[in-house]
Design a protein around this motif. Structure first.
Motif, short mmCIF file in Angstrom:
data_model
loop_
_atom_site.label_atom_id
_atom_site.label_comp_id
_atom_site.label_asym_id
_atom_site.label_seq_id
_atom_site.Cartn_x
_atom_site.Cartn_y
_atom_site.Cartn_z
N PRO A 135 0.82 -1.23 0.00
CA PRO A 135 0.00 0.00 0.00
C PRO A 135 0.85 1.27 0.00
CG PRO A 135 -0.93 -1.59 1.51
CD PRO A 135 0.40 -2.14 1.08
N LEU A 136 1.96 1.27 0.74
CA LEU A 136 2.84 2.44 0.77
C LEU A 136 3.53 2.63 -0.58
CD1 LEU A 136 4.32 4.77 2.15
CD2 LEU A 136 5.94 3.10 3.09
N SER A 137 4.05 1.57 -1.15
CA SER A 137 4.72 1.66 -2.45
C SER A 137 3.75 2.15 -3.52
CB SER A 137 5.31 0.30 -2.84
OG SER A 137 6.25 -0.13 -1.89
N ALA A 138 2.53 1.65 -3.47
CA ALA A 138 1.53 2.06 -4.45
C ALA A 138 1.16 3.53 -4.29
CB ALA A 138 0.28 1.18 -4.32
N ALA A 139 1.07 3.99 -3.04
CA ALA A 139 0.72 5.39 -2.79
C ALA A 139 1.81 6.32 -3.30
CB ALA A 139 0.48 5.61 -1.30
N VAL A 140 3.08 5.93 -3.11
CA VAL A 140 4.20 6.74 -3.60
C VAL A 140 4.20 6.76 -5.12
CG1 VAL A 140 6.71 6.94 -3.71
CG2 VAL A 140 5.61 6.37 -1.55
N ALA A 141 3.97 5.61 -5.74
CA ALA A 141 3.96 5.54 -7.20
C ALA A 141 2.83 6.37 -7.80
CB ALA A 141 3.82 4.08 -7.65
N ALA A 142 1.72 6.46 -7.09
CA ALA A 142 0.56 7.22 -7.59
C ALA A 142 0.69 8.71 -7.32
CB ALA A 142 -0.72 6.69 -6.96
N HIS A 143 1.63 9.10 -6.46
CA HIS A 143 1.80 10.52 -6.12
C HIS A 143 2.51 11.23 -7.26
CE1 HIS A 143 3.48 14.09 -4.18
NE2 HIS A 143 2.54 13.94 -3.26
N GLU A 193 1.94 18.73 1.23
CA GLU A 193 1.80 18.38 2.64
C GLU A 193 2.05 16.88 2.87
OE1 GLU A 193 1.36 20.33 5.17
OE2 GLU A 193 0.77 22.23 4.25
N ASP A 194 1.47 16.05 2.03
CA ASP A 194 1.59 14.61 2.19
C ASP A 194 3.03 14.15 2.04
OD1 ASP A 194 0.62 12.04 2.63
OD2 ASP A 194 0.06 11.71 0.53
N ALA A 195 3.71 14.61 1.01
CA ALA A 195 5.09 14.19 0.75
C ALA A 195 6.04 14.70 1.82
CB ALA A 195 5.54 14.66 -0.63
N GLN A 196 5.88 15.96 2.23
CA GLN A 196 6.79 16.51 3.22
C GLN A 196 6.61 15.88 4.58
OE1 GLN A 196 9.44 18.33 2.78
NE2 GLN A 196 9.04 18.45 0.58
N LEU A 197 5.37 15.59 4.97
CA LEU A 197 5.18 14.90 6.24
C LEU A 197 5.78 13.50 6.18
CD1 LEU A 197 4.05 14.86 9.10
CD2 LEU A 197 1.92 13.94 8.17
N THR A 198 5.63 12.83 5.05
CA THR A 198 6.21 11.50 4.89
C THR A 198 7.72 11.54 5.05
OG1 THR A 198 4.42 10.80 3.40
CG2 THR A 198 6.49 9.57 3.28
N LEU A 199 8.37 12.50 4.41
CA LEU A 199 9.82 12.64 4.56
C LEU A 199 10.20 12.95 6.00
CD1 LEU A 199 10.91 14.53 1.33
CD2 LEU A 199 11.76 12.31 2.10
#
Length: 330
Positions: free
Chosen positions: A27-35, A43-49
């Motif tokens: 699910p995480l890999s798929a979410a990153v690929a879809a981003h 917001e989503d990417a920066q919080l993830t980092l």
């Protein structure tokens, strides 16, 4: 760090995996690929980092320490870092060999022309606006010096010795009450704010997280040690005068010396540190064209991301609204 509230599918999938490392990573890999959005202001990417980097720093509450070197998480971090690096390079543009890197670094700090936050808070800013600025800076200041200190084991000789001298001052010369992180915590408590580490993570927006994450990116990669030193050069050369103005603003608002001590300390300390870092550390590391370009790249990147964060705050204040994520404070 408290487990942050997710800001999108990527950070939501990351939080789920962090709390159950034996679960699937798909699910995480798929979410990153879809981003597909740019990551710098997302917001989503920066919080993830921020969460991924925190695994290498203080950790996240409730997360097993095994997560730090989980290959699935490192792969996700690498993917986001590639995008971040590409956007940062586009932000500052190509860099030519400055030949004299010491002069170039001092010139870069002199040319910085971000929003006049310090002057505004010195003259007319409100207590609430000052509190906002303190919250924005809290994630980094409550661990002040830690990421730059990662440069020490990656250096040798004179640059290492000079960096140790600077960082020793950041840690109060061994005195807990004079550690700069302690002084920031004192400042927060004096302004009726929660001084717990990362207590305001849910309130801090993407532009501020991007500035913090850029530092973490430089600090956690050995091959970016010159960018890390260039970043530190800008922190030290652009701190003394604004610190004087921030202290003046706190005095105008009625706060006593214990609250102002963080900024008062930086007026004097950073005037000395800037000479040590730029001349003794960066000067010695700038012995090749690639070295000089790396140092300048780190400096210009620092100024660029800090300017974006300041512009976010300034735009919000000019519009008469909070610069924090509304409704997200704990």
């Amino acid at each position: 760090m408290p487990m942050p509230a997710p800001r999108g599918p990527v950070s939501a999938a990351l939080a789920e995996l962090l709390l159950d490392l034996d679960g699937p990573a798909e699910p995480l890999s798929a979410a990153v690929a879809a981003h597909r959005s740019p990551v710098l202001d997302d917001e989503d990417a920066q919080l993830t980092l921020t969460m991924l980097y925190e695994l290498h720093l203080r950790g996240i509450r409730g997360v097993d320490d095994r997560a730090e070197w989980d290959l699935r998480l490192l792969e996700v971090r690498g993917e986001l870092e590639q995008r971040l690096e590409s956007e940062l390079n586009a932000l500052i543009g190509p860099i030519e060999d400055p030949d004299d890197v010491v002069e170039a670094l001092f010139q870069a700090s002199a040319d910085d022309d971000g929003p006049p936050l310090a002057a505004f808070l010195a003259r007319s800013g409100t207590v609430d606006q000052f509190r906002e600025l303190v919250i924005h800076r809290s994630l980094n200041q409550l661990r002040e010096a830690d990421v730059h200190t990662l440069g020490i084991p990656r250096l040798g000789g004179a640059p290492k010795a000079a960096l140790i001298e600077v960082q020793s001052d950041e840690y109060g010369g061994g005195r807990l009450d004079y550690m700069h992180a302690t002084l920031w915590a004192d400042l927060m408590r004096g302004m009726d704010l929660d001084s717990g580490y990362a207590a305001y993570i849910d309130s801090i927006p993407a532009p501020t997280l991007a500035a913090v994450n850029t530092l973490s990116y430089f600090g956690l990669h050995r091959g970016r040690v010159r960018e890390l030193v260039g970043h530190l050069c800008m922190v030290e050369t652009t701190s003394s005068l604004p610190s004087r103005q921030y202290s003046r603003g706190l005095r105008r608002l009625g706060f006593g010396r214990p609250v102002r001590l963080f900024f008062d300390e930086h007026v004097e300390a950073d005037a000395v540190h800037e000479q040590l870092v730029v001349r003794e550390v960066a000067g010695a590391l700038g012995d090749t064209p690639d070295g000089r370009i790396g140092l300048l790249r780190g400096a210009l990147t620092c100024l660029a991301v800090e300017r974006l964060a300041a512009q976010h705050i300034w735009a919000a204040w000019e519009a008469g609204r909070s610069s924090l994520r509304v409704g997200s404070a704990r």
